[in-house]
Structure formats: C-alpha cells, structure tokens
Design a protein around this motif. Sequence first.
Motif, short mmCIF file in Angstrom:
data_model
loop_
_atom_site.label_atom_id
_atom_site.label_comp_id
_atom_site.label_asym_id
_atom_site.label_seq_id
_atom_site.Cartn_x
_atom_site.Cartn_y
_atom_site.Cartn_z
N TRP A 1 3.18 16.70 -1.82
CA TRP A 1 3.26 15.23 -1.90
C TRP A 1 1.90 14.55 -1.78
O TRP A 1 1.77 13.38 -2.10
CB TRP A 1 4.21 14.71 -0.80
N GLY A 2 0.90 15.28 -1.31
CA GLY A 2 -0.44 14.70 -1.20
C GLY A 2 -0.76 14.26 0.22
O GLY A 2 0.13 13.89 0.99
N ARG A 3 -2.03 14.31 0.57
CA ARG A 3 -2.45 14.00 1.94
C ARG A 3 -2.26 12.53 2.30
O ARG A 3 -2.21 12.16 3.47
CB ARG A 3 -3.92 14.39 2.15
N ASP A 4 -2.16 11.68 1.27
CA ASP A 4 -1.99 10.25 1.56
C ASP A 4 -0.52 9.86 1.64
O ASP A 4 -0.17 8.69 1.66
CB ASP A 4 -2.70 9.40 0.48
N ALA B 1 0.84 -1.21 0.00
CA ALA B 1 0.00 0.00 0.00
C ALA B 1 0.87 1.25 0.00
O ALA B 1 0.59 2.23 -0.71
CB ALA B 1 -0.92 0.00 1.22
N GLU B 2 1.93 1.23 0.80
CA GLU B 2 2.83 2.40 0.88
C GLU B 2 3.50 2.63 -0.47
O GLU B 2 3.52 3.75 -0.99
CB GLU B 2 3.89 2.16 1.95
N LEU B 3 4.03 1.57 -1.05
CA LEU B 3 4.73 1.70 -2.34
C LEU B 3 3.80 2.24 -3.42
O LEU B 3 4.13 3.18 -4.14
CB LEU B 3 5.28 0.33 -2.76
N ASP C 1 1.72 6.36 -7.09
CA ASP C 1 0.52 7.08 -7.56
C ASP C 1 0.73 8.59 -7.46
O ASP C 1 0.42 9.35 -8.39
CB ASP C 1 -0.71 6.70 -6.72
N ALA C 2 1.24 9.04 -6.30
CA ALA C 2 1.42 10.48 -6.07
C ALA C 2 2.40 11.07 -7.07
O ALA C 2 2.17 12.13 -7.64
CB ALA C 2 1.90 10.72 -4.64
#
Length: 229
Positions: free
Chosen positions: A185-188, A109-111, A116-117
């Motif tokens: 970098w995005g909130r996720d 999920a992290e990768l 994606d970002a």
Amino acid sequence: MARKVLVLEDESSIRGFIVINLTRAGYEVIESETGEEALEKLRDNPDIRVALLDIMLPGIDGFEVCRRIRATNTRIGIIMLTARSQEMDKVTGLMTGADDYVTKPFSPAELTARVDALFRRAGGAAPEQAGEIVQEPFLLNTRNRTLEKNGQRVKLTQVEYSIMKMFMENPGKALSREEILDTVWGRDYFGELKIVDVNIRRLRLKIEDNAQNPTFINTVWGYGYKWGF
C-alpha cells in the motif's frame, strides 16, 4: 495516460468536496450519483483507473457496483467510502473486491494519498521488466502481472497481485503485517493493518485448495504471514 477517477457519491456536498480536492491534485473526475449511472460512466470511460464508491446509495449499493466492476475488471483500483460506525461494511467491501476504504469524515490529504497509491498500482506506474517467478504450482508473470496455478489463470486485483509477488519473492520468510502494508500500500498509507488480513483472506479463497486450511499462505500468529512452510 489519462488520470481519470470515478466518484460515486449521492450526497452532492461530499461529492463536491471530493471533486475539488482530486481536481486540485491533477485528476480528471467523472461524477455519478447512482450505482447505475456509475456503471454507465465506466462503460463510457474504459480508461478510468480508480473508482471511489459510496456504500449507502439508493438503488444498487456500492457493494453491488464493486461486485459488478470486479466481474469484468481486475485492474481498476477501488476505494469504498464508509461511515465510521460501519465496521462490517469495511470488511464486506474488501471481500467484494475493493482495494481500500476511506472512513468519513476524511481529510483532503488522506483521500489524495489513497488515490495516488492506487493509481500508481492500477496502471499509472512504469511497467516492470519481463520475467517470471515460479513456485510450483504457481507461475507469476511480472510483465503481464498475471498469475497461473497449474496452468490455469487466476484473476487477481492489482493489490492481490502485489501481495502474491511479495510472497513469491520471499518464500519461507515470515513477513509482518506492517511490512506487507508498507510494500503493497505504500509507506504513506494512512490505513489500518486489518486491510492486510482481509486481502489475505480474499487471496486465499482464490489460490488455496482449501481456504480454511491453507497450505501456501500461512499465518504466523501475532506477527503476519509467510509463503510455504
């Protein structure tokens, strides 16, 4: 648009794990085991949008691959793969032009979230409306995503461009590290605040007359940064 990602990793088990998870997430993965092979694959696939580079490699290492990519390509997103103990490597990787790093071991999920970002920023997102932001001596063209200083083009990575845009849209406003991280970098994003500081350091080297005594990007101690005084 092709969703191509380059994976440079000499350990086949780790590379296989990355390939399986990115393929499941809808990416077309180009694999390479050596730095030389990675540079060759990039030449053969100019539509690669994101590259994952392991640092410890036989032959030319991940840092050198990153430097060579950045010499000719500022748009591609670059993620360094580092071991937990390699603290200096994270900073070195970012200073050679990487946008992000992922510490092994990492979760699928992290990768995927990191890729994606970066993919969104490296050309996967819709183009912005035409426009210019002028803060003398800088001109930021938001359609071409380019920066000029005194009429001279400054080569920026996509992350550096996003930071500059945020600053130039908020002159004189103190921006916290968390705010910069969320916006750029995005909130996720799963990473550390340190990535903001290293990217600011790299950006200062490109835009300031004297990076040791900056006049454009100023530090707000214990909080973050602001553009101008």
